[in-house]
Design a protein around this motif. Structure first.
Motif, PDB file in Angstrom:
ATOM      1  N   THR B   4      -2.058  -5.768   4.014  1.00 27.18           N
ATOM      2  CA  THR B   4      -1.454  -5.218   3.865  1.00 27.18           C
ATOM      3  C   THR B   4      -0.226  -6.202   4.018  1.00 27.18           C
ATOM      4  OG1 THR B   4      -1.142  -3.673   5.845  1.00 27.18           O
ATOM      5  CG2 THR B   4      -1.228  -2.746   4.392  1.00 27.18           C
ATOM      6  N   TYR B 214      -2.925  -0.254  -2.225  1.00 27.22           N
ATOM      7  CA  TYR B 214      -1.611  -0.318  -1.070  1.00 27.22           C
ATOM      8  C   TYR B 214      -1.587   0.979  -1.638  1.00 27.22           C
ATOM      9  CZ  TYR B 214      -2.341  -5.237  -1.152  1.00 27.22           C
ATOM     10  OH  TYR B 214      -3.119  -6.669  -0.403  1.00 27.22           O
ATOM     11  N   LEU B 218      -0.263   2.317   2.416  1.00 30.09           N
ATOM     12  CA  LEU B 218       0.760   1.999   2.550  1.00 30.09           C
ATOM     13  C   LEU B 218       2.113   3.082   2.243  1.00 30.09           C
ATOM     14  CD1 LEU B 218       1.679  -1.285   1.291  1.00 30.09           C
ATOM     15  CD2 LEU B 218       1.922  -0.855   3.049  1.00 30.09           C
ATOM     16  N   LEU B 501       6.074   1.766  -4.028  1.00 29.10           N
ATOM     17  CA  LEU B 501       5.557   0.440  -3.034  1.00 29.10           C
ATOM     18  C   LEU B 501       6.731  -0.212  -2.282  1.00 29.10           C
ATOM     19  CD1 LEU B 501       2.467  -0.448  -4.363  1.00 29.10           C
ATOM     20  CD2 LEU B 501       2.655   0.636  -2.298  1.00 29.10           C
ATOM     21  N   GLY B 505       8.120   1.105   1.400  1.00 29.10           N
ATOM     22  CA  GLY B 505       7.371   0.174   2.186  1.00 29.10           C
ATOM     23  C   GLY B 505       9.050  -0.114   2.757  1.00 29.10           C
ATOM     24  N   ARG B 508      10.194   2.048   5.223  1.00 28.32           N
ATOM     25  CA  ARG B 508       8.878   1.512   6.700  1.00 28.32           C
ATOM     26  C   ARG B 508       9.943   0.657   7.168  1.00 28.32           C
ATOM     27  NH1 ARG B 508       4.296   0.603   5.645  1.00 28.32           N
ATOM     28  NH2 ARG B 508       3.841  -0.364   7.698  1.00 28.32           N
TER      29      ARG B 508
END
Lengths: 75, 521, 619
Positions: B4, B214, B218, B501, B505, B508
């Protein structure tokens, strides 16, 4: 010999049509557990020695294939 | 390099581009270089272990091949006479290589545990020194793969590889070296050595598979992990329902992380025109624990079957046991005992494979016990089903079997995730004795490290995954289905996952709010 | 059947790559446009106070790139630098200063920044703030987003710099957008700087009432004074710190920049982190490099009210310091505050550190009760209306008890210049501006040599009917009439049209000066400004002076109202909070939101005396 084999097969896996099926392994009708059980019985009944190398789909896909295997080992 | 990380994506992109740009004859050489580069990016020193396993198994393969060739050169009675001699020689070579490699694995992975177990058992009178060795990346995977090659050579399944570099690619192929799948030489090596021309299809499928991977890793796994870690890190402070929630989330996390990683692995390989074996096949729909192990970490199960189970069941001790049990106990039970014993050993090994810990041993025993008992009771179950007049493909029975399997797997997760075996039992006990169901909606659930939005994301995304797998289980090939859709739908199928994503992402990522930037104002 | 346009795999790949690139570019574009750290010059929002809060070192340089012609001098240093007043230095140096304070800066940051400013902009004067804490850390690891210097200043890679801010987590930009939509006029946590001066925007803090210590310590920001954290300091980086100071001095000399070095006032407990030897070593080392103005230790250092928190001194203290530097006698400066230090007298100045003592409470502060009356009549009603007779007895009793009436100008002189007040001061006030204040109260006040302040309601001045309703009300005086009584009566503001009354004004009425629910913040601010303007116009015409003091109707107020009124020229406000005020020399905030003791018509003179002593209503 064939009857004996059929006896072993139908006892181990009732409900499978061994007469006509020709893709017992490939179609998943016989699983690894069934195979080893059958193999142990075959070794016992026909007094042949099977090795792991013999445990390939080609040898167990049909009753005829199994008979061929047993005969080749008996020699 | 973590899958990742931005670095890995860059690396993968570069590899793919160069792979197709280079002359086809050099492709496998390039892959070898890339794989070793990838491996050493995680630490140059540990490549020694990989080299050791690669070289030792390579040499063993050649040797065994030569022995086999010599044996096959003989004919008739001489062949029969020499057979045991060759067999013994082959056994010695194989045993040597296996002991060397598994010995290494034992030293690296299991020594410390054994040492402390021994000193614990002897009350401290025997103290064995602890080794502080760094575990090389993927050792549990590449070693098993190499050992499989050796055993295949022993069995004469195929001729051994004569080129050490070509063989080295088989053991070090970068997408799978981290977490499998555990490939077979005859399935993987020809693909690696073949010349691959560029097919847009491969690249597309590969990218789609990677994106799916992913997405699972993720969006779902990393998020669920926070809750799991919070609760398991302080398990005595939580009530039963929260613990159960954490175990549930762990099931989600583990599946999405592992299968997501495998998706990225297979997607990356697919981009290079190489098909790696499936490692997961919708374990949610398993109808029994045995079926579960045919759908989860498939290559490990297959490896165990081909190299442990079959070898065991056809070994002298087990055959003897079989003879005895058929005579003395007889009936279906008598027939099942030898295979059940072998099965039990296999699951014990599977447990140990996971890690050097009492709880993994217990986990193996637990799985073994359940599966062997269901083998021993197969007839009883059959008779019950007949009594209830249920056909094997009855809907209700299907659901019942699935739910039963879910419960068993769920319980198994307590054991593997808890910090200690005793902690696992404690947590199971707390789950039933002190559930405090209200904790699920009175706000406690928001103190576990994730916010309400995270719950929505995890559960929502998981629902998408389950829905996709539901359709796959019924036989729909989603990628093919997608290809039949119109331009806009297909473009949305690119944009939306990328957006998801990107957004999750971002959410986070490291970030300091402007309200906290200057605290001492 | 219509042929759907499907994608070939090749097209899919192209679409994929394009989408990735597109998404990437939009993130980059988003970051460029929102520019939450000001790294790209904040072209679209120009919201410098936000950007500077996120990273002053980066944003301020970008701000100056666009605005440096406005300035020709700079104040620079770590966070305590903010309280050095730009206005004060502008006057003293006749220059246009910008305060280049960077929170958490160490001397290397200051050196690099000073060099940059001198090399790129016009710098006539440079004031450098330095104190012993700067000898602890030098060239520390800084957070790459919020603490790093602009690449132009420290010469690091331009690409790394832009890359970092282009590939920023878009949440920063999103937050800036969110805050932009809801930004208040008042300073908030996300915009702590004042763009134009570069100093911290302390407008909110500078309208808080400051009074007695007991009340002071109940506020969260000041609790640290009660339980001051212990720490052992060190001066391990004294050498590099002085190296930087020397480098700054050199570059100033080379470029004809007038350098002034200042040491800020430090709370005494903060100085105790260091041993006497360390303090001496620091001062001696600094004196060897340059002369400097030293405000570190004096009576000011013992007074918590002179500080915003445990380490930063107030703006008003900065004003005192500049007054000392410029020799301005018109501003109160404690006698022991500030020394000009050279290599010759540094040891003597150090002696003063150890000899410094806090001022006594009565030297530094004064107790000032404020009485509140409304209307006088022949007979009182026990409430807001007091009988003439009773009023006279109050005044007589007060005088006999030794009280002297003072007005707000006297309080201002005390706070700003330290002009002493009489021993027992009292402020007499009347609310609303009734005719009776002039016709009945004025003669009595004159007889006893007292003065008072009357807070008049703008719309009621000179009227006897309520606004335009035609309803009659108690007559209010006109400003021309008040001008005639100027020798004892000062007129203040009670708002032009703030004081709405239930039943007489249309619903929903305004509650005192508070914002109406239906009003936006902008509308409210405009209302306040208009109200002040109206009052100013009236007063200027009749009295020659705009209102200086305001009484809040019903005593209600908010930080926003305090701030706007201060901007409009009000330097003292009173409420209805029941308390006796403590005003402090040097702290104008002690004149904000002062409390008052309401006098009901039924109170006897002795009850009033009692109230003046205890600060509580009679039972």
């Amino acid at each position: 010999m064939r009857e004996k084999l059929m006896e072993i097969l139908t006892e181990t896996c009732p409900g499978v049509d061994f007469e006509t099926e020709t893709a017992l392994i490939d179609d998943g009708l016989l699983e690894s557990l069934d195979i080893v059980t059958i193999v142990a019985e075959i070794m016992d009944a026909f007094e042949v020695e099977l090795n792991v190398e013999d445990l390939v789909p080609e040898n167990f896909n049909s009753v005829d294939a199994m008979l061929e295997l047993i005969q080749s080992l008996a020699e | 390099m973590s899958f990742t990380s931005v670095g890995f994506i860059g690396f993968l992109a570069a590899v793919v581009v160069l792979y197709y740009a280079l002359p086809k004859k050099c492709q496998w050489v390039f892959l070898l270089a890339a794989s070793y580069g990838f491996y050493m990016a995680g630490g140059v020193k540990t490549v020694v272990y990989l080299l050791f396993t690669t070289l030792s198994t390579f040499v063993a393969g050649l040797w065994l091949g030569r022995l086999n060739a010599r044996k096959d050169a003989l004919t008739g009675p001489e062949k029969k006479a020499q057979a045991p001699v060759f067999k013994r020689k082959k056994q010695m070579v194989t045993a040597l290589v296996l002991i060397a490699n598994f010995g290494l694995l034992f030293a690296l992975k299991y020594w410390n545990f054994t040492a402390s177990a021994v000193s614990g058992a002897t009350g401290g009178s025997v103290i064995l020194p602890q080794l502080n060795l760094l575990m090389p990346l993927g050792i549990s995977f590449y070693m098993f793969q190499s050992v499989g090659y050796v055993v295949d050579c022993y069995r004469g399944k195929y001729k051994p590889q004569r080129n050490v570099f070509k063989y080295a690619l088989f053991t070090s192929f970068f997408p799978q070296v981290v977490q499998g799948p555990i490939s077979r030489y005859d399935q993987l090596s020809p693909q690696l050595m073949a010349e691959h021309s560029f097919h847009a299809d491969h690249l597309k499928y590969g990218i789609q598979l990677c994106m799916w991977g992913y997405f699972k890793k993720l969006v779902i796994a990393d998020r669920a992990a926070v809750l799991v870690n919070t609760v398991f890190g302080d398990y005595t402070s939580y009530s039963g329902s929260i613990i159960a929630l954490a175990v549930f989330f762990y099931c989600i996390q583990l599946y999405c992380d592992f299968s997501g990683g495998i998706d990225v692995t297979r997607g990356a390989a697919q981009m290079l025109g190489i098909d790696l074996a499936e490692n997961f096949r919708r374990p949610l729909f398993a109808t029994s624990l045995a079926d579960y192990w045919r759908r989860w970490h498939i290559t490990l199960g297959q490896w165990m079957r081909d190299y442990v189970f079959f070898s065991l069941t056809l070994s002298k001790p087990i055959l003897k046991l079989g003879k005895w049990s058929r005579k003395k106990i007889g009936g279906t039970l008598g027939k099942v005992i030898p295979t059940a014993t072998a099965t039990f050993v296999v699951y014990l090994f599977i447990g140990i494979w996971h890690g050097a810990n009492f709880r993994y041993i217990f986990y193996g025993l637990w799985n073994g016990a359940i599966i062997t008992s269901s083998q021993l009771l197969a007839n009883t179950y059959y008779r019950c089903r007949m009594k209830l007049k249920l056909a094997d493909d009855n809907r209700g029975l299907y659901v019942f079997r699935m739910v039963r399997t879910w419960i068993l797997v769920f319980l198994g997760r307590y054991i593997t995730r808890a910090p200690r075996l005793m902690a696992a039992f404690y947590m199971m006990w707390v789950t039933v004795s002190r559930p405090v169901l209200s904790d699920l909606w009175n706000g406690t659930a928001l103190t576990l490290g994730i916010a309400r939005m995270d719950y929505v994301i995890v559960l929502g995304a998981m629902a998408i995954v389950v829905a996709a797998e539901f359709f796959q289980e019924r036989g729909t090939e989603i990628r093919k289905w997608l290809e039949q859709r119109g331009f806009l739908v297909q473009w949305l199928a690119i944009l939306l996952p990328l957006l998801v994503l990107l957004v999750t992402g971002i959410l986070r990522g490291d970030y300091i709010s402007s309200e906290f930037i200057y605290k001492q104002f | 059947m219509k042929e759907k346009h499907r994608m070939t795999s090749g097209q899919w790949l192209v679409a994929f790559v394009l989408t990735v690139v597109l998404l990437g570019l939009s993130v980059l574009g988003f970051n460029y446009i929102t520019d939450p750290f000001g790294a790209f010059g904040d072209r679209f929002f120009q919201w410098w106070s936000y950007d500077e809060t996120m990273n002053p070192r980066v944003a301020k340089i970008e701000y100056l790139e666009q605005n440096h012609e406005l300035y020709d001098s700079y104040i620079i240093g770590c966070s305590s630098t903010s309280s050095w007043p730009v206005e004060g230095f502008n006057e003293y140096f006749d220059a246009r200063f910008y305060n280049m304070i960077m929170y958490g800066a160490d001397m290397l940051d200051v050196e690099l920044m000073s060099k940059y400013l001198i090399e790129h902009y016009e710098v006539k004067n440079l004031v450098v703030n330095i104190y012993i804490n700067n000898a602890e850390e030098y060239n520390t690891e800084s957070d790459p987003l919020t603490y790093n210097l602009n690449y132009k200043v420290d010469g690091t890679s331009r690409w790394d710099f832009y890359k970092k801010y282009l590939f920023l987590n878009p949440r920063y930009g999103l937050e800036k957008l969110k805050k932009y939509r809801n930004d208040s006029y008042l300073q908030a946590a996300h915009d702590v700087f004042d763009e134009a001066t570069g100093a911290y925007d302390k407008s909110r803090r500078d309208v808080e009432n400051i009074s007695d210590l007991e009340t002071y310590f109940t506020k969260a920001e000041y609790k640290a004074f009660v339980d001051y954290p212990q720490r052992t300091g060190h001066i391990n980086n004294l050498e590099p710190c002085m190296e930087s100071m020397r480098a700054i001095k050199e570059v100033c000399e080379e470029n004809g920049v007038n350098l002034m070095v200042v040491c800020p006032p430090v709370y005494y407990k903060n100085l105790e982190y260091y041993t006497q030897e360390q303090v001496a070593a620091f001062n001696r080392a600094l004196a060897e490099v340059t002369d400097y103005w030293d405000f570190t230790m004096s009576s000011v250092s013992f007074e918590p009210r002179y500080f915003y928190d445990k380490t930063h001194f107030r703006n008003c203290v900065g004003d005192m310091a500049v007054a000392k530097i410029s020799g301005d006698d018109s501003v109160y400066v404690p006698g022991d505050f500030g020394h000009f230090v050279t290599a010759d007298n540094v040891d003597q100045v150090l002696e003063t550190y150890w000899e410094a003592e806090p001022l006594a409470e009565d030297e530094l502060t004064a107790k000032v009760p404020i009485l509140m009356y409304h209307h006088l009549a022949e007979t009182g009603d026990g409430g807001d209306i007091i009988s003439v007779e009773d009023f006279e007895s109050h005044m007589a009793t007060l005088t006999r008890a030794g009280y002297t009436a003072v007005d707000f100008d006297d309080l201002k002189s005390y706070v700003e210049q330290g002009v002493e007040l009489p021993e027992k001061p009292v402020v007499i006030t009347f609310d609303d501006g009734y005719e009776s204040n002039l016709t009945l109260a004025y003669p009595i006040l004159k007889r006893y040599g007292m003065k008072a302040t009357v807070f008049a309601i703008g719309v009621s001045i000179g009227k006897d009917t309520y606004k335009d309703t035609g309803e009659s009300m108690i007559p209010h005086f006109s400003l021309e009439e008040a001008a005639l009584c100027a020798d004892a009566i000062t007129v203040g503001s009670h708002g032009y049209n703030i004081h709405e009354v239930a039943g007489r004004d249309p619903e929903p009425i305004r509650q005192g000066v508070l914002q109406k629910e239906s009003e936006t913040e902008e509308e409210y601010i405009q209302f306040l400004r208009n109200d002040c303007e109206a009052m100013d116009a009236l007063f200027e015409e009749a009295l020659g002076r705009t209102p200086q003091v305001l009484a809040y109707p019903f005593g209600w107020h908010t930080t926003l109202s305090d701030l706007i009124l201060k901007e409009e020229g009000i330097w003292a406000t009173v409420t209805s909070d029941v308390k006796i005020n403590i005003i402090i020399k040097g702290i104008p905030q002690s004149l904000y939101a002062m409390g008052r003791l309401a006098v009901r018509g039924s109170y006897t003179a002795d009850q009033v005396l009692e109230m003046l002593k205890t600060g509580q209503r009679p039972q």
